[in-house]
Design a protein around this motif. Structure first.
Motif, PDB file in Angstrom:
ATOM      1  N   VAL A   1      39.685-108.395 -47.338  1.00  0.00           N
ATOM      2  CA  VAL A   1      39.278-108.001 -46.089  1.00  0.00           C
ATOM      3  C   VAL A   1      39.044-106.251 -46.341  1.00  0.00           C
ATOM      4  CG1 VAL A   1      40.480-109.582 -44.771  1.00  0.00           C
ATOM      5  CG2 VAL A   1      41.722-107.516 -45.494  1.00  0.00           C
ATOM      6  N   THR A   2      38.389-105.802 -45.032  1.00  0.00           N
ATOM      7  CA  THR A   2      38.218-104.390 -45.455  1.00  0.00           C
ATOM      8  C   THR A   2      39.280-103.536 -46.041  1.00  0.00           C
ATOM      9  OG1 THR A   2      36.858-104.910 -43.627  1.00  0.00           O
ATOM     10  CG2 THR A   2      36.539-102.896 -44.411  1.00  0.00           C
ATOM     11  N   THR A   3      40.347-103.618 -45.133  1.00  0.00           N
ATOM     12  CA  THR A   3      41.409-102.963 -45.563  1.00  0.00           C
ATOM     13  C   THR A   3      41.874-102.883 -47.244  1.00  0.00           C
ATOM     14  OG1 THR A   3      42.681-103.460 -43.397  1.00  0.00           O
ATOM     15  CG2 THR A   3      44.145-102.794 -45.344  1.00  0.00           C
ATOM     16  N   ASP A   4      41.333-104.037 -47.755  1.00  0.00           N
ATOM     17  CA  ASP A   4      41.808-104.008 -49.483  1.00  0.00           C
ATOM     18  C   ASP A   4      40.977-102.883 -49.781  1.00  0.00           C
ATOM     19  OD1 ASP A   4      43.547-106.080 -49.785  1.00  0.00           O
ATOM     20  OD2 ASP A   4      42.274-107.412 -49.199  1.00  0.00           O
ATOM     21  N   ILE A   5      39.644-102.836 -49.426  1.00  0.00           N
ATOM     22  CA  ILE A   5      38.645-101.847 -50.092  1.00  0.00           C
ATOM     23  C   ILE A   5      39.253-100.454 -49.864  1.00  0.00           C
ATOM     24  CG2 ILE A   5      36.329-101.019 -50.174  1.00  0.00           C
ATOM     25  CD1 ILE A   5      37.036-104.091 -51.026  1.00  0.00           C
ATOM     26  N   ALA A   6      39.757-100.305 -48.408  1.00  0.00           N
ATOM     27  CA  ALA A   6      40.402 -98.803 -48.117  1.00  0.00           C
ATOM     28  C   ALA A   6      41.258 -98.371 -49.002  1.00  0.00           C
ATOM     29  CB  ALA A   6      40.659 -98.850 -46.638  1.00  0.00           C
TER      30      ALA A   6
END
Length: 320
Positions: free
Chosen positions: A98-103
Motif C-alpha cells: 500500500v502507499t504507506t509502504d512506499i513512504a
C-alpha cells in the motif's frame, strides 16, 4: 542524466505482513552534491520515474539550472517507487503493498543518506499522495510540503476508477493499452477534449480524432511500461490514506510542522479541487500553516504537466 544509485533494504515487512527479502531502492541526484545545499525531494507520479531534470527529464520545465527549482541552489533527490520498473526491479504480487509502504521505504532511504530534514517535498498525483504519507509518518521531515493535484486519501471516485483499471489489467487481451485508454479520460477533462478535437475525424482511419488519440496513448504506454509495474502503481493510487493507522485525522494534521502548499486544478476530475479545498479548510481550522492555490485550466488532472507558467508562478516564492 545522472546515474542511478541504490540503497539495499533487507527483510522489509509490508503493511499486510508480507516479507520482501531485498528491495533495491534506486534514486537519482541533480544539482549540488548531497549535504552541500538544501535538499528537495521529488516524488514521481504513476508512470513517472527518477529522471526529472535534464534533456530527457519529465519535469525539466520545472527543475534544472535556472529553473524554478534551481539545481544551482538545491540538491534534488528523486527515489524510484520500488517496482516501477525503471531500475529493472519488479514485484509479482502488487497487493503486497500500500502507499504507506512506499513512504516508509523512502524514509528509510533518507535515513540511510543521513538526511534529517528536507527543504521541500513535492509531488503530483500519486507522488503528492506519497508526500502526504511521508509527513504523516514523520511530521518534522520537511520544511515545505507541496502536493500538486493530489490529496491525503483516495476518494471513493478514485478507488472506483482504480478498480476499473485493475479489471483491464487483469482481464484484457491488451491490458496496458486498454487501461491507459480509460485512464486518459481521468487525466483530461470534457472541456479539454472539446478544445482539442471538437468532434473532428480522421478520414484515413475512419475514426473520430479523439478515438485515434486514445489508441495512440494506449499503444505508446504499452511500448514502454511493464504490466506488473502498472498493476503496482494502480494499487498504490488506490490505497493513499494517512488515516490508516490513526483514529482521528485531525491529530495527524496537527502534528505536521512544515508549511503546506496545496495546489489543485479546477477542472481535475481525478483529484478534484473540492476535495483539496475541504482539506484546506480543515487544516486552516486546526491552525496549520497552510496555503491553497487553484490553477485555472481546462486541461484537467494533466495540467500539472502542461500549465508550467502557472505552476512556476505559484512555486517561485517558495524556492526563491
Amino acid at each position: 542524466m545522472s546515474d542511478l544509485l541504490y540503497i539495499p533494504i533487507k527483510d522489509y515487512v509490508t503493511h499486510n505482513g508480507s516479507c520482501i527479502k531485498t528491495i533495491n531502492l534506486s534514486y537519482q541526484l541533480f544539482g549540488n552534491p548531497l549535504h552541500t545545499a538544501p535538499i528537495v525531494l521529488v516524488n514521481h507520479a504513476l508512470t513517472g520515474n527518477s529522471n526529472v531534470a535534464g534533456k530527457d527529464g519529465w519535469w525539466s520545465s520545472l527543475i534544472g539550472d535556472d529553473k524554478v527549482i534551481n539545481t544551482k541552489d538545491f540538491t534534488v533527490l528523486v527515489f524510484n517507487i520500488p517496482g516501477n520498473g525503471y531500475d529493472g526491479q519488479l514485484f509479482n504480487n502488487y497487493k503486497d503493498f500500500v502507499t504507506t509502504d512506499i513512504a516508509k521505504l523512502f524514509l528509510q532511504g533518507l535515513k540511510h543518506l543521513k538526511i534529517e530534514k528536507l527543504y521541500a517535498t513535492i509531488g503530483a498525483s500519486l507522488g503528492g499522495g506519497l508526500a502526504w504519507e511521508m509527513v504523516a509518518l514523520q511530521p518534522n521531515i520537511t520544511k515545505y510540503l507541496i502536493p500538486i493535484a493530489a490529496d491525503w486519501k483516495s476518494t471513493d471516485w478514485l478507488i472506483a476508477n482504480c478498480r476499473i483499471q485493475e479489471q483491464f489489467l487483469e482481464n484484457s487481451k491488451q491490458p496496458i493499452h486498454d487501461a491507459r485508454m480509460h485512464a486518459m479520460l481521468c487525466y483530461r477533462s470534457p472541456q479539454s477534449f472539446k478544445h482539442k478535437f471538437n468532434r473532428s475525424t480522421n478520414e484515413d482511419l475512419q475514426l473520430f480524432n479523439v478515438e485515434s488519440w486514445l489508441l495512440h496513448h494506449g499503444k505508446k504506454l504499452q511500448g514502454r511500461f511493464q504490466l506488473s509495474a502498472y498493476k503496482l502503481m494502480n494499487q498504490l493510487l488506490k490505497t493513499i490514506n494517512i488515516e490508516r493507522d490513526n483514529d482521528d485525522i485531525t491529530s495527524v494534521f496537527k502534528a505536521i510542522k512544515g508549511k503546506i502548499h496545496l495546489i489543485t486544478i479546477d477542472s481535475d476530475v481525478f483529484f478534484t479541487s473540492d476535495e483539496t479545498e475541504e482539506t484546506y479548510s480543515t487544516l486552516k481550522s486546526l491552525g496549520v500553516d497552510v496555503h491553497l492555490n487553484i490553477i485555472e485550466s481546462y486541461h484537467g488532472h494533466d495540467a500539472f504537466l502542461i500549465e508550467y507558467e502557472k505552476l512556476n508562478a505559484i512555486l517561485k516564492p517558495i524556492f526563491s
